[in-house]
Design a protein around this motif. Structure first.
Motif, PDB file in Angstrom:
ATOM      1  N   LEU A  15       0.740  -1.234  -0.019  1.00 40.72           N
ATOM      2  CA  LEU A  15       0.037   0.147  -0.122  1.00 40.72           C
ATOM      3  C   LEU A  15       0.644   1.326  -0.065  1.00 40.72           C
ATOM      4  N   LEU A  16       1.892   1.247   0.859  1.00 44.94           N
ATOM      5  CA  LEU A  16       2.813   2.509   0.944  1.00 44.94           C
ATOM      6  C   LEU A  16       3.665   2.700  -0.141  1.00 44.94           C
ATOM      7  N   MET A  17       4.375   1.480  -0.579  1.00 42.75           N
ATOM      8  CA  MET A  17       5.247   1.164  -1.518  1.00 42.75           C
ATOM      9  C   MET A  17       4.670   1.715  -2.895  1.00 42.75           C
ATOM     10  N   ASP A  18       3.475   1.382  -3.077  1.00 44.18           N
ATOM     11  CA  ASP A  18       2.879   1.689  -4.322  1.00 44.18           C
ATOM     12  C   ASP A  18       2.804   3.289  -4.208  1.00 44.18           C
ATOM     13  N   PHE A  19       2.366   3.956  -3.115  1.00 41.23           N
ATOM     14  CA  PHE A  19       2.385   5.278  -3.157  1.00 41.23           C
ATOM     15  C   PHE A  19       3.674   6.051  -3.259  1.00 41.23           C
TER      16      PHE A  19
END
Length: 283
Positions: free
Chosen positions: A207-211
């Motif tokens: 979730l965060l790494m995609d952002f």
């Protein structure tokens, strides 16, 4: 030796990945029967298989639900009660951080509305139906108290201090989760129903790494992390386990920060070596 959630029933949303996945496995290993809720049913079913191998003495059930739909959440809670006769722990963990979420000038209304529907309304509905189910739990005859239950709502460090990279809708939704959790905690405290917010720092999850999809964005976050690294999902699962268990029986209405020191920090000097995750993280 009994587990910390022995004979309890837990429902976890967003159970197919990240914090939800690690929490599902950990809760089951501590004796809980678990209902795993995810919009990706195959992912949740895969976690059921993992639990069956690691914790054969408990039961795990997967179900598909969109937490942005009230009927889906009600059906998931109803399933927990139907399968296991009660609900002791509700972990409202599912949420989104849309890649198009930006600042006040650039965030589109549709992104704002989608984020609020899932991150805020979804948690509200999760609390609503969990409270209704927990009210039906029996009284502890020995203590003369209603058993109640524990509700954990995933918020974020951005609800407390704002994000270095703009994500206005997500930040606003998580701030609302904190406020809602505090109020519900006060309203339902005498019923034995505890509500606490879990506030993760930046985690190494999809979730965060995609952002944080560029080196610049990642470095912008790391400069504020005293430990010099992103957190691991299992570290948050262990915090959620504490809030779910009777070990936190005198805690309600808290903002439980698990953020690598971020919320206590101004700026961390660049160039310092990162602190590696402890070896005890593996389950």
């Amino acid at each position: 030796m009994p587990g910390r959630l022995q004979n309890k029933v837990a429902l976890i949303t967003g159970a197919g990945s990240g914090i939800g996945l690690e929490s599902s496995i950990l809760f089951a290993s501590e004796g809980a029967n678990v209902v795993l809720v995810d919009i990706n049913l195959a992912a949740a079913e895969n976690v059921v298989k993992i639990i069956a191998e690691k914790s054969p003495n408990v039961k795990a059930v997967a179900t598909k639900a969109d937490v942005g739909k009230e009927d889906d959440i009600k059906a998931a809670v109803d399933l927990a009660v139907e399968k296991f006769g009660r609900l002791d722990v509700m972990f409202n963990n599912a949420g989104i951080m849309h890649p198009a979420d930006d600042n006040a000038l650039n965030t589109e209304e549709r992104i704002w509305d989608l984020t609020m529907q899932i991150n805020l309304k979804g948690v509200w509905w999760g609390c609503k139906y969990a409270i209704l189910a927990m009210r039906k739990n029996p009284t502890d005859e020995a203590k003369g108290l209603h058993v109640g239950g524990s509700i954990i709502n995933t918020a974020s460090f951005v609800a407390i201090m704002g994000a270095a990279t703009p994500q206005l809708a997500c930040t606003a939704s998580k701030g609302a989760v904190l406020a809602m959790t505090r109020e519900l905690a006060m309203v339902h405290a005498r019923e034995g129903i505890r509500l606490n917010s879990l506030c993760p720092g930046p985690l190494k999850t999809p979730l965060l790494m995609d952002f944080l999809n560029t080196t610049e964005k990642r470095e912008r976050r790391l400069v504020h992390l005293p430990m010099g690294r992103f957190g691991e999902a299992v570290e948050l699962a262990k915090a959620a386990l504490f809030l779910a268990s009777d070990e936190s029986s005198y805690m309600t209405g808290t903002d439980f920060k698990v953020d690598g020191g971020l919320s206590s920090c101004y700026v961390t000097p660049l160039g310092e070596p990162a602190l590696p995750p402890p070896q005890s993280l593996s389950l």
